[in-house]
Design a protein around this motif. Structure first.
Motif, short mmCIF file in Angstrom:
data_model
loop_
_atom_site.label_atom_id
_atom_site.label_comp_id
_atom_site.label_asym_id
_atom_site.label_seq_id
_atom_site.Cartn_x
_atom_site.Cartn_y
_atom_site.Cartn_z
N ARG A 1 62.62 80.87 -67.74
CA ARG A 1 64.32 80.41 -68.48
C ARG A 1 64.44 80.34 -67.07
O ARG A 1 64.83 82.58 -67.58
N LEU A 2 65.48 80.33 -66.34
CA LEU A 2 66.20 81.08 -65.62
C LEU A 2 67.58 81.13 -66.20
O LEU A 2 67.80 80.81 -67.53
N SER A 3 68.72 82.20 -65.92
CA SER A 3 70.02 81.90 -66.53
C SER A 3 70.59 82.48 -65.08
O SER A 3 70.54 83.31 -64.40
N CYS A 4 71.59 82.17 -65.68
CA CYS A 4 73.24 81.65 -64.81
C CYS A 4 73.96 82.85 -64.73
O CYS A 4 74.61 82.09 -65.91
N ALA A 5 74.72 84.02 -64.84
CA ALA A 5 75.46 84.79 -65.45
C ALA A 5 76.92 84.30 -64.44
O ALA A 5 77.14 84.71 -63.43
N ALA A 6 78.19 83.87 -65.49
CA ALA A 6 79.21 83.15 -64.31
C ALA A 6 80.37 84.49 -64.58
O ALA A 6 80.35 84.64 -66.44
N SER A 7 81.06 85.09 -63.58
CA SER A 7 82.18 85.65 -64.28
C SER A 7 83.04 85.60 -62.86
O SER A 7 83.29 84.93 -61.88
N GLY A 8 84.83 85.29 -63.53
CA GLY A 8 85.57 85.58 -62.42
C GLY A 8 86.29 83.82 -63.08
O GLY A 8 87.02 83.84 -62.16
N LEU A 9 85.60 83.35 -63.71
CA LEU A 9 86.17 82.05 -63.84
C LEU A 9 86.27 81.27 -64.97
O LEU A 9 85.27 81.80 -65.91
N ALA A 10 86.50 80.46 -65.35
CA ALA A 10 86.71 79.35 -66.64
C ALA A 10 85.07 79.17 -66.67
O ALA A 10 86.08 77.98 -65.92
N LEU A 11 84.74 78.88 -67.19
CA LEU A 11 82.92 77.68 -66.92
C LEU A 11 83.13 76.96 -67.51
O LEU A 11 82.78 75.77 -67.35
N ARG B 1 73.90 75.03 -70.59
CA ARG B 1 74.64 75.95 -70.74
C ARG B 1 75.54 76.33 -72.47
O ARG B 1 75.83 75.48 -73.71
N ASP B 2 76.49 77.52 -71.48
CA ASP B 2 76.89 77.86 -73.08
C ASP B 2 78.05 78.91 -72.47
O ASP B 2 78.65 80.07 -72.17
N ASN B 3 79.38 77.76 -72.75
CA ASN B 3 80.21 77.94 -72.29
C ASN B 3 81.49 79.45 -72.87
O ASN B 3 81.53 80.31 -72.23
N ALA B 4 80.80 79.53 -74.02
CA ALA B 4 81.91 80.66 -75.04
C ALA B 4 80.96 81.99 -74.54
O ALA B 4 81.77 83.03 -74.13
N LYS B 5 79.29 81.86 -73.39
CA LYS B 5 78.98 83.08 -73.22
C LYS B 5 79.02 82.68 -71.64
O LYS B 5 78.50 84.14 -70.62
N ASN B 6 79.83 82.03 -70.80
CA ASN B 6 79.78 81.77 -69.38
C ASN B 6 78.02 81.97 -68.61
O ASN B 6 78.10 82.71 -68.03
#
Length: 125
Positions: free
Chosen positions: A19-29, A72-77
């Motif tokens: 399971r790959l994860s992608c953590a996003a920051s600096g944006l509203a996913l 995706r989980d937009n609440a968790k970005n």
């Protein structure tokens, strides 16, 4: 500053799962369609999967349909790629990418503005 950080790659035997994860920051996913791409040694970058801003639409390259699931989980970005029944030909560096501007999903890497650094997936036979 937009940052995408992939994790979850590794070495797995054929038939296994990752399971790959992608953590996003600096944006509203929730304003971005998201995609996963991969690049194997000596090959061009390849589209793997994409998901719309709120997850209502997904698309996959034919070779992974029925085996991979993007979510995706937009609440968790966070964006995920569940990979099952892995094959040696899935071996590649996997990249997470973000497409801004409220556009729909795309299979073209040229439509994505932000990219992570990649995570290596190796599937042994």
């Amino acid at each position: 500053q937009v940052q995408l950080v992939e994790s979850g790659g590794g070495l797995v035997q054929a038939g296994g799962s990752l399971r790959l994860s992608c953590a996003a920051s600096g944006l509203a996913l929730n304003s971005y369609a998201m995609g996963w791409f991969r690049q194997a040694p000596g090959k061009e970058r390849e589209f793997v999967a994409a998901i719309s801003r709120i997850g209502g639409r997904t698309d996959y390259v034919n070779s992974v349909k029925g085996r991979f699931t993007i979510s995706r989980d937009n609440a968790k970005n966070m964006v995920y790629l569940q990979m099952n029944s892995l094959k040696p030909e899935d071996t590649a560096v996997y990249y997470c990418a973000a497409r801004p501007g409220g556009f729909d999903i795309s299979i073209s890497g040229n439509d994505y503005d932000y990219w992570g650094q990649g995570t290596q997936v190796t599937v042994s036979s």
